[in-house]
Design an enzyme around this catalytic site. Structure first.
Site, PDB file in Angstrom:
ATOM      1  N   ALA A  97       3.390   2.378  -5.199  1.00 21.87           N
ATOM      2  CA  ALA A  97       3.165   1.591  -6.484  1.00 21.87           C
ATOM      3  C   ALA A  97       2.018   0.964  -5.977  1.00 21.87           C
ATOM      4  CB  ALA A  97       4.469   0.507  -6.345  1.00 21.87           C
TER       5      ALA A  97
ATOM      6  N   HIS B 251      22.307   4.786   1.595  1.00 24.16           N
ATOM      7  CA  HIS B 251      22.125   6.091   1.404  1.00 24.16           C
ATOM      8  C   HIS B 251      23.077   6.894   2.280  1.00 24.16           C
ATOM      9  CE1 HIS B 251      20.546  10.259   1.635  1.00 24.16           C
ATOM     10  NE2 HIS B 251      19.550   9.748   1.208  1.00 24.16           N
TER      11      HIS B 251
ATOM     12  N   ASP C  10       9.375  -9.433   1.440  1.00 19.86           N
ATOM     13  CA  ASP C  10       8.351 -10.451   1.190  1.00 19.86           C
ATOM     14  C   ASP C  10       8.070 -10.613  -0.102  1.00 19.86           C
ATOM     15  OD1 ASP C  10       8.262 -10.119   4.043  1.00 19.86           O
ATOM     16  OD2 ASP C  10       6.582  -9.012   4.020  1.00 19.86           O
TER      17      ASP C  10
ATOM     18  N   SER D 180       7.461   2.278   3.147  1.00 17.85           N
ATOM     19  CA  SER D 180       8.492   3.193   2.825  1.00 17.85           C
ATOM     20  C   SER D 180       8.109   4.332   2.096  1.00 17.85           C
ATOM     21  CB  SER D 180       9.506   2.363   1.887  1.00 17.85           C
ATOM     22  OG  SER D 180      10.375   1.433   2.487  1.00 17.85           O
TER      23      SER D 180
ATOM     24  N   SER E  84      12.538   6.826  -7.372  1.00 18.86           N
ATOM     25  CA  SER E  84      11.992   5.521  -7.061  1.00 18.86           C
ATOM     26  C   SER E  84      10.345   5.924  -6.893  1.00 18.86           C
ATOM     27  CB  SER E  84      12.257   5.085  -5.839  1.00 18.86           C
ATOM     28  OG  SER E  84      12.268   6.263  -4.649  1.00 18.86           O
ATOM     29  N   LEU E  85       9.850   6.960  -6.361  1.00 17.07           N
ATOM     30  CA  LEU E  85       8.440   7.192  -6.304  1.00 17.07           C
ATOM     31  C   LEU E  85       7.970   7.339  -7.905  1.00 17.07           C
ATOM     32  CD1 LEU E  85       8.119   9.954  -3.389  1.00 17.07           C
ATOM     33  CD2 LEU E  85       7.597   7.507  -3.328  1.00 17.07           C
TER      34      LEU E  85
ATOM     35  N   SER F 123       1.034  -1.132   0.097  1.00 16.21           N
ATOM     36  CA  SER F 123       0.076   0.046  -0.152  1.00 16.21           C
ATOM     37  C   SER F 123       0.951   1.407   0.048  1.00 16.21           C
ATOM     38  CB  SER F 123      -0.797   0.157   1.236  1.00 16.21           C
ATOM     39  OG  SER F 123      -0.276  -0.277   2.539  1.00 16.21           O
TER      40      SER F 123
ATOM     41  N   GLY G 193      13.096  13.474   0.088  1.00 20.69           N
ATOM     42  CA  GLY G 193      13.582  14.470  -1.013  1.00 20.69           C
ATOM     43  C   GLY G 193      12.543  14.741  -2.192  1.00 20.69           C
TER      44      GLY G 193
ATOM     45  N   ARG H 293      20.360   3.295  -8.232  1.00 15.89           N
ATOM     46  CA  ARG H 293      19.352   4.262  -8.457  1.00 15.89           C
ATOM     47  C   ARG H 293      19.585   5.708  -8.515  1.00 15.89           C
ATOM     48  NH1 ARG H 293      15.702   6.848  -5.435  1.00 15.89           N
ATOM     49  NH2 ARG H 293      15.953   5.540  -3.676  1.00 15.89           N
TER      50      ARG H 293
ATOM     51  N   ARG I 204      24.967   8.484  -5.221  1.00 17.18           N
ATOM     52  CA  ARG I 204      24.977   7.982  -4.156  1.00 17.18           C
ATOM     53  C   ARG I 204      26.164   6.946  -3.623  1.00 17.18           C
ATOM     54  NH1 ARG I 204      18.669   7.583  -2.813  1.00 17.18           N
ATOM     55  NH2 ARG I 204      18.541   9.649  -2.824  1.00 17.18           N
TER      56      ARG I 204
ATOM     57  N   HIS J 143      19.226   1.443   1.828  1.00 16.04           N
ATOM     58  CA  HIS J 143      18.415   2.373   1.500  1.00 16.04           C
ATOM     59  C   HIS J 143      17.266   1.903   0.434  1.00 16.04           C
ATOM     60  CE1 HIS J 143      16.209   6.267   1.038  1.00 16.04           C
ATOM     61  NE2 HIS J 143      16.899   6.488  -0.213  1.00 16.04           N
TER      62      HIS J 143
ATOM     63  N   GLU K  56       9.744  -0.776  -5.667  1.00 13.43           N
ATOM     64  CA  GLU K  56      10.844  -1.134  -5.294  1.00 13.43           C
ATOM     65  C   GLU K  56      11.284  -2.852  -5.307  1.00 13.43           C
ATOM     66  OE1 GLU K  56      12.072   0.202  -1.529  1.00 13.43           O
ATOM     67  OE2 GLU K  56      14.141  -0.782  -1.507  1.00 13.43           O
TER      68      GLU K  56
ATOM     69  N   GLU L 129      19.390  16.765  -6.583  1.00 13.28           N
ATOM     70  CA  GLU L 129      19.768  16.160  -5.588  1.00 13.28           C
ATOM     71  C   GLU L 129      21.198  15.204  -6.440  1.00 13.28           C
ATOM     72  OE1 GLU L 129      16.683  13.215  -4.532  1.00 13.28           O
ATOM     73  OE2 GLU L 129      15.797  14.805  -3.262  1.00 13.28           O
TER      74      GLU L 129
HETATM   75  C1  SIN Z   1      16.348  11.577   0.010  1.00 10.99           C
HETATM   76  O1  SIN Z   1      15.820  12.389   0.438  1.00 10.99           O
HETATM   77  O2  SIN Z   1      17.718  11.568   0.087  1.00 10.99           O
HETATM   78  C2  SIN Z   1      16.185  10.075  -0.435  1.00 10.99           C
HETATM   79  C3  SIN Z   1      15.362  10.254  -1.982  1.00 10.99           C
HETATM   80  C4  SIN Z   1      15.591   9.051  -2.577  1.00 10.99           C
HETATM   81  O3  SIN Z   1      15.911   7.941  -2.188  1.00 10.99           O
HETATM   82  O4  SIN Z   1      15.338   8.903  -3.811  1.00 10.99           O
END
Ligand code: SIN
Length: 549
Positions: free
Chosen positions: A34, A254, A233, A61, A404-405, A31, A67, A399, A303, A364, A388, A133
């Protein structure tokens, strides 16, 4: 090729026969962004949807994301530039077709989310406020509530789902095993629902298609930004069902989780990369900026580069943290732009306006997962994976921040379209294959031991010796069997994903993206490809390598 010297893994979880069953058109598991986005798009197609989630609807998550969402929303930015940054971060392993889908369809999906009610931060002229970022060469990250983007996305999706009476939500439901028809198509799941009337809460939901959106697996480590529900899972369930998983060795650490004695859980508070995007610096204990000179983007390098830079300092100094210096950004700006971070550091006695923030890398994001095509289809007909838990090919070996979102939004829509295009009638599940055996589970106490051993031997830095020691330890843990219950099922899922990760990390004799081998420090052309894993009918882990074309 079968992988040796690793624990045996179950093809089924030990569980009672389902004491109840119900049916739905499409069963969505999870939930977060995605799962809920998929559910809403499936409703637009007129389908009945059941969403099952392990704890409460908001406990995944997504709500922890700080970010933002990366998307080309500035007229001076281009999808090609976003694709380029994504592929550089992915170090040669991104699928260019999947990346194209992500960057080209992303902006429309973000606009849809805004129409649904998500409120992103705006400039005085009403335009969306965009930030930068690590790894991005343009300002293309939309954010909400300063650093509370995930919470706002989750709120908007949650409210939309609650408004729709044709989405049935089942909370406190842990999925166990996939149900398949005699010809191998996914047709539902067994699950355990706390508080369900039947004797032990084990039941079955039958569906015409199943979407896994169960999130990540950060809980295989002792420190992670992921919540306690992130126990792999979906990947474990897919493996037990015979699906292909890939790129599991690429777990992103991260660079900046908050290090404080006041947090005793495995989940560590995130200090968003956006803080570096707004100008904060990483410094060592002498106050020196150690990322300058290591990469042209310094603290805003991808990263994996920053996490490695920090790890080197930690090894050299023996400390458990470096520092993030945000003092020059000023109290007013910090409080207004980063209220979540300021609240969490102040609660632990650190005021970022006047003090350095102690930070260290923490697990992360799983860049790999259940392999899918561009429509979210896994190798099992009728089984989809999104977010994810999936490996669509957009992340490669690492990534890019805030993709990701975006991936959840983009591929959820594609999955709903594909399901609506070709949905077979409900079919009966075949009896579980006799050769899958009765199933087994490990003891809940395995979880903490596994986290320690994975952190020691298969974390940020890996080597043949550390991975062999980890494999031995996992084999010992696999022998600690117990009776079925939630904590045992979760521990077994953790053991399953940790085992596949160690298999892949041992095989990949190179350093690429977030897979860092001390004994093989360079990226090698011969390893430019993907490691694929399946569990065969005899519960043996099969591994193959697929070169990039
Ligand atoms: C972050 O805010 O640093 C995480 C953002 C992400 O994982 O893409």
């Amino acid at each position: 090729m079968f992988v040796a010297d690793l624990p045996e893994l179950p093809r089924r979880l030990a569980a009672a026969d389902p004491g109840w069953s119900e049916t739905t058109d499409v069963l969505v598991v999870g939930s977060g962004v995605a799962g809920l986005t998929a559910a809403l798009h499936l409703r637009e197609q007129g389908l009945h949807v059941t969403v099952v989630t392990k704890v409460n609807i908001d406990d995944g998550s997504t709500r922890w994301a700080q970010g933002g969402i990366a998307a080309v929303l500035d007229p001076l930015d281009t999808p090609a530039a976003h694709a380029n940054d994504t592929e550089i971060a992915g170090v040669g392993l991104c699928d260019p077709a999947a990346v194209r889908v992500l960057v080209e369809e992303g902006p429309a999906r973000v606009r849809e989310l805004i129409r649904l009610g998500a409120s992103f931060d705006r400039n005085a002229d009403g335009s969306l406020m965009l930030t930068r970022e690590g790894g991005h060469r343009a300002d293309r990250i939309v954010h909400a509530g300063g650093d509370a983007t995930g919470a706002e996305v989750q709120r908007a999706l949650h409210e939309a789902v609650r408004r729709d009476p044709w989405i049935r939500l089942v909370e406190h439901a842990l999925v166990l095993d996939l149900l398949r028809t005699a010809d191998g198509r996914a047709c539902g799941l067994t699950l355990h629902v706390l508080g369900e009337g039947s004797e032990d809460g084990v039941g079955a939901i039958l569906a015409r298609a199943v979407v896994l959106a169960t999130g990540g697996l950060g809980q295989i480590y002792s420190s992670t930004t992921n919540p306690s529900v992130s126990t792999g899972d979906g990947v474990a369930l897919a493996l037990r069902a015979g699906a292909v998983v890939t790129d599991v060795e690429f777990v992103q650490f991260h660079p900046t989780s908050f290090v404080t004695a006041s947090v005793t859980s495995v989940q560590r508070p995130l200090i968003s990369e956006a803080l570096r995007g707004e100008g904060a610096h990483l410094v060592d204990e002498t106050g020196a900026r150690f990322m300058v000179g290591q990469h042209e983007l310094a603290e805003l390098a991808p990263r994996d580069v920053v996490a490695k830079g920090i790890h080197r300092v930690l090894r050299a100094t023996g400390a458990d943290h470096v520092y993030l210096d945000a003092r020059h950004l000023g109290r007013e700006f910090l409080e207004q732009r980063f209220p979540t971070i300021v609240a969490s550091t102040r609660a632990a006695g650190v005021d970022p306006a006047t003090e350095l923030i102690p930070v260290a890398p923490a697990a992360h994001y799983a860049s790999g997962g259940v392999r899918t095509d561009l429509r979210g289809r896994t190798s099992i007909p009728g089984l989809y994976a999104c977010g994810e838990v999936a490996c669509t090919g957009v992340h490669g070996a690492n990534r890019l921040a805030s993709n990701s979102l975006l991936e959840g939004l983009v591929f959820a829509r594609r999955i709903a379209d594909d399901i609506a295009r070709d949905l077979p009638p409900q079919a009966e599940p075949a009896h579980p294959a006799a050769d899958a055996g009765p199933g087994w589970v490990v003891a809940p106490a395995v979880r903490a031991e596994l986290q320690r051993t994975m952190t020691r031997g298969a974390g940020v830095l890996r080597s043949a010796d550390s991975l062999s020691a980890t494999a031995k330890e996992l084999t010992r843990l696999a022998e600690q069997r117990d009776v079925p219950r939630n904590a045992a099922w979760e521990a077994t899922n953790l053991l399953t994903v940790a085992t596949v990760l160690v298999a892949a990390a041992r095989t990949r004799r190179e350093t690429r993206g977030c897979h860092w081998r001390e004994d093989f420090p360079g990226a090698e052309d011969e390893w430019r490809g993907h490691l694929l894993h399946t569990l065969d009918r005899r519960a043996r882990l099969d591994q193959s390598f697929e070169e990039m074309t």
